[in-house]
Motif scaffolding. Structure first.
Motif, PDB file in Angstrom:
ATOM      1  N   PRO A   1       0.808  -1.227   0.000  1.00  8.56           N
ATOM      2  CA  PRO A   1       0.000   0.000   0.000  1.00  8.56           C
ATOM      3  C   PRO A   1       0.834   1.267   0.000  1.00  8.56           C
ATOM      4  CG  PRO A   1      -0.047  -1.011   2.172  1.00  8.56           C
ATOM      5  CD  PRO A   1       0.671  -1.978   1.264  1.00  8.56           C
ATOM      6  N   GLY A   2       2.002   1.247   0.657  1.00 11.96           N
ATOM      7  CA  GLY A   2       2.800   2.458   0.798  1.00 11.96           C
ATOM      8  C   GLY A   2       3.541   2.869  -0.443  1.00 11.96           C
ATOM      9  N   ASP A   3       4.028   1.888  -1.208  1.00 13.47           N
ATOM     10  CA  ASP A   3       4.801   2.183  -2.413  1.00 13.47           C
ATOM     11  C   ASP A   3       4.029   1.845  -3.681  1.00 13.47           C
ATOM     12  OD1 ASP A   3       6.698   1.535  -4.705  1.00 13.47           O
ATOM     13  OD2 ASP A   3       8.143   2.355  -3.296  1.00 13.47           O
ATOM     14  N   ILE A   4       3.777   0.571  -3.921  1.00 15.80           N
ATOM     15  CA  ILE A   4       3.227   0.112  -5.203  1.00 15.80           C
ATOM     16  C   ILE A   4       1.859   0.718  -5.492  1.00 15.80           C
ATOM     17  CG2 ILE A   4       2.544  -1.886  -6.571  1.00 15.80           C
ATOM     18  CD1 ILE A   4       5.561  -1.680  -6.040  1.00 15.80           C
ATOM     19  N   LEU A   5       0.938   0.619  -4.541  1.00 14.63           N
ATOM     20  CA  LEU A   5      -0.422   1.080  -4.795  1.00 14.63           C
ATOM     21  C   LEU A   5      -0.536   2.598  -4.729  1.00 14.63           C
ATOM     22  CD1 LEU A   5      -2.420  -1.715  -2.946  1.00 14.63           C
ATOM     23  CD2 LEU A   5      -1.979  -1.475  -5.400  1.00 14.63           C
ATOM     24  N   THR A   6       0.271   3.232  -3.902  1.00 10.83           N
ATOM     25  CA  THR A   6       0.313   4.696  -3.905  1.00 10.83           C
ATOM     26  C   THR A   6       0.787   5.207  -5.260  1.00 10.83           C
ATOM     27  OG1 THR A   6       0.666   4.883  -1.528  1.00 10.83           O
ATOM     28  CG2 THR A   6       1.423   6.721  -2.873  1.00 10.83           C
ATOM     29  N   LYS A   7       1.821   4.591  -5.777  1.00 12.68           N
ATOM     30  CA  LYS A   7       2.363   4.997  -7.080  1.00 12.68           C
ATOM     31  C   LYS A   7       1.315   4.845  -8.174  1.00 12.68           C
ATOM     32  CE  LYS A   7       5.122   2.059  -8.939  1.00 12.68           C
ATOM     33  NZ  LYS A   7       6.319   1.202  -9.127  1.00 12.68           N
ATOM     34  N   THR A   8       0.645   3.700  -8.222  1.00  9.08           N
ATOM     35  CA  THR A   8      -0.338   3.463  -9.276  1.00  9.08           C
ATOM     36  C   THR A   8      -1.543   4.385  -9.134  1.00  9.08           C
ATOM     37  OG1 THR A   8       0.351   1.147  -9.436  1.00  9.08           O
ATOM     38  CG2 THR A   8      -1.785   1.720 -10.366  1.00  9.08           C
ATOM     39  N   ASP A   9      -2.016   4.571  -7.903  1.00 11.53           N
ATOM     40  CA  ASP A   9      -3.173   5.440  -7.704  1.00 11.53           C
ATOM     41  C   ASP A   9      -2.860   6.878  -8.118  1.00 11.53           C
ATOM     42  OD1 ASP A   9      -5.885   6.106  -6.310  1.00 11.53           O
ATOM     43  OD2 ASP A   9      -4.452   7.511  -5.435  1.00 11.53           O
ATOM     44  N   ARG A  10      -1.760   7.431  -7.615  1.00 11.26           N
ATOM     45  CA  ARG A  10      -1.478   8.843  -7.902  1.00 11.26           C
ATOM     46  C   ARG A  10      -1.140   9.081  -9.363  1.00 11.26           C
ATOM     47  NH1 ARG A  10      -2.574   7.763  -3.311  1.00 11.26           N
ATOM     48  NH2 ARG A  10      -1.970   8.975  -1.459  1.00 11.26           N
ATOM     49  N   MET A  11      -0.412   8.172  -9.997  1.00 13.17           N
ATOM     50  CA  MET A  11      -0.023   8.394 -11.390  1.00 13.17           C
ATOM     51  C   MET A  11      -1.183   8.149 -12.353  1.00 13.17           C
ATOM     52  SD  MET A  11       3.100   9.513 -11.341  1.00 13.17           S
ATOM     53  CE  MET A  11       2.263  10.520 -10.089  1.00 13.17           C
ATOM     54  N   SER A  12      -2.058   7.216 -12.047  1.00 11.80           N
ATOM     55  CA  SER A  12      -3.235   7.017 -12.903  1.00 11.80           C
ATOM     56  C   SER A  12      -4.228   8.162 -12.713  1.00 11.80           C
ATOM     57  CB  SER A  12      -3.885   5.666 -12.606  1.00 11.80           C
ATOM     58  OG  SER A  12      -4.292   5.563 -11.257  1.00 11.80           O
ATOM     59  N   MET A  13      -4.450   8.556 -11.473  1.00 11.13           N
ATOM     60  CA  MET A  13      -5.386   9.645 -11.202  1.00 11.13           C
ATOM     61  C   MET A  13      -4.862  10.986 -11.721  1.00 11.13           C
ATOM     62  SD  MET A  13      -8.381   9.079  -9.520  1.00 11.13           S
ATOM     63  CE  MET A  13      -8.589   8.583 -11.211  1.00 11.13           C
ATOM     64  N   ALA A  14      -3.550  11.111 -11.843  1.00 19.46           N
ATOM     65  CA  ALA A  14      -2.981  12.352 -12.381  1.00 19.46           C
ATOM     66  C   ALA A  14      -3.496  12.648 -13.778  1.00 19.46           C
ATOM     67  CB  ALA A  14      -1.454  12.264 -12.393  1.00 19.46           C
ATOM     68  N   VAL A  15      -3.842  11.587 -14.526  1.00 18.97           N
ATOM     69  CA  VAL A  15      -4.364  11.759 -15.889  1.00 18.97           C
ATOM     70  C   VAL A  15      -5.831  11.320 -15.973  1.00 18.97           C
ATOM     71  CG1 VAL A  15      -2.099  11.548 -16.971  1.00 18.97           C
ATOM     72  CG2 VAL A  15      -3.459   9.475 -16.582  1.00 18.97           C
ATOM     73  N   SER A  16      -6.488  11.208 -14.801  1.00 20.45           N
ATOM     74  CA  SER A  16      -7.906  10.813 -14.729  1.00 20.45           C
ATOM     75  C   SER A  16      -8.151   9.450 -15.381  1.00 20.45           C
ATOM     76  CB  SER A  16      -8.793  11.874 -15.378  1.00 20.45           C
ATOM     77  OG  SER A  16      -8.597  13.129 -14.762  1.00 20.45           O
ATOM     78  N   LEU A  17      -7.296   8.493 -15.033  1.00 16.01           N
ATOM     79  CA  LEU A  17      -7.411   7.120 -15.509  1.00 16.01           C
ATOM     80  C   LEU A  17      -7.682   6.213 -14.317  1.00 16.01           C
ATOM     81  CD1 LEU A  17      -6.801   4.995 -17.918  1.00 16.01           C
ATOM     82  CD2 LEU A  17      -4.533   4.829 -16.839  1.00 16.01           C
ATOM     83  N   GLU A  18      -8.609   5.283 -14.467  1.00 17.30           N
ATOM     84  CA  GLU A  18      -8.834   4.288 -13.418  1.00 17.30           C
ATOM     85  C   GLU A  18      -7.985   3.062 -13.681  1.00 17.30           C
ATOM     86  OE1 GLU A  18     -12.456   1.367 -12.358  1.00 17.30           O
ATOM     87  OE2 GLU A  18     -12.690   3.404 -11.560  1.00 17.30           O
ATOM     88  N   ALA A  19      -7.134   2.707 -12.714  1.00 20.24           N
ATOM     89  CA  ALA A  19      -6.316   1.497 -12.808  1.00 20.24           C
ATOM     90  C   ALA A  19      -6.928   0.425 -11.917  1.00 20.24           C
ATOM     91  CB  ALA A  19      -4.880   1.787 -12.383  1.00 20.24           C
ATOM     92  N   ARG A  20      -7.038  -0.778 -12.445  1.00 16.99           N
ATOM     93  CA  ARG A  20      -7.591  -1.901 -11.696  1.00 16.99           C
ATOM     94  C   ARG A  20      -6.563  -3.022 -11.615  1.00 16.99           C
ATOM     95  NH1 ARG A  20     -13.727  -2.360 -14.322  1.00 16.99           N
ATOM     96  NH2 ARG A  20     -14.493  -0.322 -13.582  1.00 16.99           N
ATOM     97  N   GLU A  21      -6.499  -3.690 -10.466  1.00 20.61           N
ATOM     98  CA  GLU A  21      -5.469  -4.701 -10.211  1.00 20.61           C
ATOM     99  C   GLU A  21      -6.104  -6.071  -9.963  1.00 20.61           C
ATOM    100  OE1 GLU A  21      -5.700  -1.827  -8.529  1.00 20.61           O
ATOM    101  OE2 GLU A  21      -3.915  -0.674  -9.074  1.00 20.61           O
ATOM    102  N   PRO A  22      -6.391  -6.842 -11.000  1.00 21.10           N
ATOM    103  CA  PRO A  22      -7.059  -8.138 -10.790  1.00 21.10           C
ATOM    104  C   PRO A  22      -6.241  -9.124  -9.963  1.00 21.10           C
ATOM    105  CG  PRO A  22      -6.374  -7.858 -13.082  1.00 21.10           C
ATOM    106  CD  PRO A  22      -6.227  -6.534 -12.429  1.00 21.10           C
ATOM    107  N   LEU A  23      -4.908  -9.027  -9.998  1.00 25.90           N
ATOM    108  CA  LEU A  23      -4.086  -9.970  -9.247  1.00 25.90           C
ATOM    109  C   LEU A  23      -4.060  -9.636  -7.761  1.00 25.90           C
ATOM    110  CD1 LEU A  23      -1.160 -10.533 -11.776  1.00 25.90           C
ATOM    111  CD2 LEU A  23      -3.326 -11.753 -11.546  1.00 25.90           C
ATOM    112  N   LEU A  24      -4.767  -8.571  -7.370  1.00 24.93           N
ATOM    113  CA  LEU A  24      -4.941  -8.251  -5.959  1.00 24.93           C
ATOM    114  C   LEU A  24      -6.372  -8.514  -5.492  1.00 24.93           C
ATOM    115  CD1 LEU A  24      -2.761  -5.065  -5.369  1.00 24.93           C
ATOM    116  CD2 LEU A  24      -2.427  -7.376  -4.460  1.00 24.93           C
ATOM    117  N   ASP A  25      -7.121  -9.285  -6.242  1.00 21.00           N
ATOM    118  CA  ASP A  25      -8.406  -9.763  -5.728  1.00 21.00           C
ATOM    119  C   ASP A  25      -8.114 -10.471  -4.398  1.00 21.00           C
ATOM    120  OD1 ASP A  25     -10.608 -11.774  -5.285  1.00 21.00           O
ATOM    121  OD2 ASP A  25     -11.380 -10.825  -7.107  1.00 21.00           O
ATOM    122  N   HIS A  26      -8.838 -10.133  -3.348  1.00 19.44           N
ATOM    123  CA  HIS A  26      -8.479 -10.656  -2.026  1.00 19.44           C
ATOM    124  C   HIS A  26      -8.585 -12.174  -1.953  1.00 19.44           C
ATOM    125  CE1 HIS A  26     -12.890 -10.457  -1.404  1.00 19.44           C
ATOM    126  NE2 HIS A  26     -12.705 -11.381  -0.484  1.00 19.44           N
TER     127      HIS A  26
END
Length: 631
Positions: free
Chosen positions: A492-517
């Motif tokens: 959550p601190g590195d990988i998901l923060t990076k993906t959330d902020r960089m995708s949202m920076a361009v108004s893109l939704e990123a989804r991570e199927p390999l993190l299905d709980h």
């Protein structure tokens, strides 16, 4: 995918100024370019920015029940909302929209707080219950979506998707938390249980926080955690079949959208597996994209092209220069807190490329954490075997002495870089792994910080959270403990923060199927031999994907995004390196020994040492300080 923000008065139902909620939303417009809404009632104000994905016409927020007893704002997606909705309709609930947001309202009315266990997705939401005079904050199990909050002097609690939304409130006191500075210097990011702005907290992955008017601020409650304590009894063949079925289900559920959808494709195992299963489930060509570099040693586009041809995707690639340091200020804006993972630069570029054609993109994030794909996982297992063979009374002084006197040789071939290995073998497994995930070692931090900072830290050490997490992990062996700590902090601190902020920076939704709980829980029950075998991590994942992907894609050496930061600080950013020691915002804090900083910059520029990663870490901290504290 959206942005949320709000204000809740804990003591009395004082009026909430909608303009303050608006200011909090206006601080992060990139999270919701398709619309916004604000709703207030005595003692509460909720704001929402919308990036329309599901039910484009009627899914606006804040969303209220017909009797206005419940109101919700929601960031993310609930992938199984259709199934939950059908269950609720069978119980007599009547829906007005086709959005997943409304499922939260009806789910809460039917099951109360237990409803969160029925939601499969990535989400952060706030639900106001007028009858109970309560606000319920919830974050998804793995921490894909962020949520920050802080208690203010007027008795209100403010919250928002990004730190910048809280900073827009005039009553938030901007003072640094030096323990978070220690955390950042250790890890290169500020973990989810810390914040560089004192008094601001982040709701943890798999946590809820229920606020009730008239009662003190409670502690968050954990509703989910991954356990490595049990082992599956199924056969290897059954494990392969179950894994593919879970992955197929996770991918299909994340392909539901009312907007254009695609995928990131690097040509590695994880993204290629996602694309393979997307192609299997799609009647049209999957839209894929990749970025490459104009340096052959860093470029993976040939692998991505092979996968694109194999599955007949609608593929686009773009070559960018590794010298992409012009994005530094933009990165600092979107991350708010300092963030030193330089792969954020190419991550931004691939999100930017994807957004030209799609609004949703599936990624391969999470497989390394769930299935043990990092090299450090293998090293940790090997190190623990050695620690188990040699008594501590012999091991600690022997390897401690070798580590002390062996020369540091970052420039040498890997086999000759033994100093850190010796030091790690001298300590415990938890200490060794904490050091392996770190960026700047504790001994170097002690030389960097001024005496005043060290005194104020009072012996606090960032690595202790990893050591504690591993010691208390629901786990059976060394690999379990390492993966558990990674899922708790690194993911959550590195990988998901990076993906959330960089995708949202361009108004893109990123989804991570390999993190299905369910997939993560399955992986945690696997025998160690099905995660790591020989020199191969993610063993079962690779084995299961052999019918889909070529051998050289499955078993080639992992590359990942690389940025030439060391060269930058001997070239275009040499001036920035010099300024760090004097004249910069960082220098004005007096947190660091200026002579030490000057020596680091000089030694790097002259080639005496390679301090590129440390200089990048310091530069990103410097860029954040003015935004956060006006330094």
């Amino acid at each position: 995918m959206c942005g949320i923000a709000g204000i809740f008065h804990l003591e009395t139902a004082k009026p909430v100024d909608p303009a303050r909620v608006r200011a909090m939303l206006d601080a992060m417009p990139h999270r919701g370019p398709d619309g916004s809404g604000i709703w207030t009632a005595p003692g509460v104000g909720l704001g929402h920015l919308r990036l329309s994905i599901i039910d484009l016409e009627s899914g606006a927020q804040p969303m209220l029940t017909d009797d206005e007893a419940l109101a919700v704002i929601f960031n993310g997606e609930i992938y199984n909302f259709a199934e939950v909705r059908a269950e609720l309709e069978a119980k007599g609930h009547v829906f007005r929209t086709h959005s997943d947001t409304e499922v939260i309202l009806h789910g809460y009315r039917q099951w109360g707080e237990e409803c969160v266990h029925r939601f499969n997705g990535m989400f952060a939401f706030a639900l106001f219950d007028a009858r109970a005079q309560s606000l319920w904050l919830v974050r998804d199990r793995l921490g894909v979506k962020p949520l920050h909050y802080a208690l203010l002097s007027d008795g209100s609690l403010i919250f928002g998707s990004e730190l910048k939304s809280l900073l827009a409130h005039p009553l938030l006191r901007r003072a640094p938390d030096l323990s978070a500075l220690e955390d950042y210097m250790a890890y290169g990011y500020v973990p989810d249980d810390a914040c560089l702005v004192a008094g601001v907290r982040k709701l943890g992955a798999g946590e809820t926080l229920r606020l009730v008017r008239g009662r003190p601020l409670p502690q968050p409650q954990r509703y989910w955690d991954v356990s490595f304590a049990d082992r599956t009894k199924s056969s290897p063949q059954e494990q392969e079949e179950e894994l593919v079925a879970l992955m197929r289900q996770a991918v299909r559920s994340r392909m539901v959208a009312d907007v254009p959808l695609g995928a990131f494709l690097s040509g590695g195992v994880d993204s290629s597996s996602v694309v393979a299963l997307m192609a299997e489930s799609s009647s049209q060509a999957v839209k894929t994209c990749t970025i490459g570099f104009d340096v052959a040693a860093l470029d993976e586009t040939a692998y991505a092209d092979r996968i694109a041809r194999r599955f007949a995707t609608d593929h686009r690639s773009r070559i960018v220069s590794p010298d992409d340091y012009g994005l530094i200020d933009r990165l600092a804006f979107h991350f708010d807190e300092p963030f030193a993972d330089a792969s954020a630069l190419p991550t931004f570029r691939v999100c930017e490329l994807a957004r030209e054609q799609v609004t949703v993109a599936l990624s391969g994030d999470g497989a390394d954490e769930a299935f043990a794909g990092y090299r450090r996982h293998r090293f940790q297992m090997q190190g623990e075997r050695i620690r188990g063979l040699i008594p501590a009374s012999i091991r600690e002084p022997l390897f401690g002495m070798l580590g002390k006197y062996y020369p540091k040789a970052d420039w040498a071939p890997r086999a000759l870089r033994a100093k850190s290995t010796f030091l790690e073998l001298a300590g415990s497994g938890g200490e060794a792994y904490a050091a392996s995930v770190g960026v700047t070692p504790h001994a170097l931090r002690q030389r960097l910080f001024t005496q005043e900072v060290k005194g104020r830290l009072g012996g606090y050490r960032a690595e202790d959270r990893y050591v504690k997490a591993m010691a208390n992990a629901p786990a059976r062996d060394a690999l379990d403990r390492a993966q558990y700590a990674d899922i708790k902090y690194w993911l959550p601190g590195d990988i998901l923060t990076k993906t959330d902020r960089m995708s949202m920076a361009v108004s893109l939704e990123a989804r991570e199927p390999l993190l299905d709980h369910r997939l993560v829980e399955f992986a945690a029950r696997l025998p160690v031999s099905q995660r790591i075998r020989g020199n191969s991590g993610k063993y079962l994942l690779k084995k299961a994907m052999e019918p889909y992907l070529p051998q050289d894609i499955l078993y080639r050496q992992k590359m990942g995004f690389v940025t030439p930061i060391s060269a930058w600080f001997r070239g275009a950013l040499a001036g920035e390196a010099t300024a760090i020691a004097g004249g910069s915002a960082l220098a004005r804090t007096e947190w660091f020994d200026s002579a030490m900083l000057a020596r680091i910059a000089t030694d790097h520029r002259s080639g005496v040492a390679d301090h590129g990663r440390l200089l990048w870490q310091l530069l990103m901290l410097d860029k954040s300080l003015t935004r956060l504290f006006g330094v």
